[in-house]
Design a protein around this motif. Sequence first.
Motif: not given
Length: 171
Positions: A40-42, A83-85, A22-24, A1-16
């Motif tokens: 979910i939206e991140n 800017q996109l955010r 609804e939103v998370s 999974m590619m995930y963007m944290a609330a501060n804008g940092a992007i990380s690659r994670r393996r998850i289960k």
Amino acid sequence: MMYMAANGAISRRRIKVLQVGEVSFRAYCYMRQSNRTFTIENVLALVPVFEREKDYLMKVNGDIKDRGNIKWTAMMLPEHIAQLRDWQAEDDKVERPDLTDWDLDAIREEIELAHKRECNAWVQTWKSGKTIKYFGTIEKIDLHNKSIILSDPFGDETIKWMDIISVQSAD
């Protein structure tokens, strides 16, 4: 999974994935080695790993390997992402609905009914241009703080009366 944290940092994670809301969602994160809650939206990208492919791609002589030293980097500058955010947040803004006295009475009655019946309910709120739907059981009506306590699978949520725009019993 590619995930963007609330501060804008992007990380690659393996998850289960463990639970989806609804939103998370809750998932075990192999990077942090603990259960985590993700919005979910991140989520920028999500790719399933199948057992056969996982064994082939991730194991070499019994050791877990990161498929080389390839590291994910953002394709855009942080200024572009910000800017996109901002543009997306502006587009996603919803005006607060005008509720009449009749609407407010109907909401109050539905809250009281769902609380007395101890049944699940959908509670929709509006705050800062966003609507959020919650699902759970109304555990308590707090008259002093003018709020309700909604119990959902992820814990308890305190919701202020002035933020509620609709309530609907699910049972």
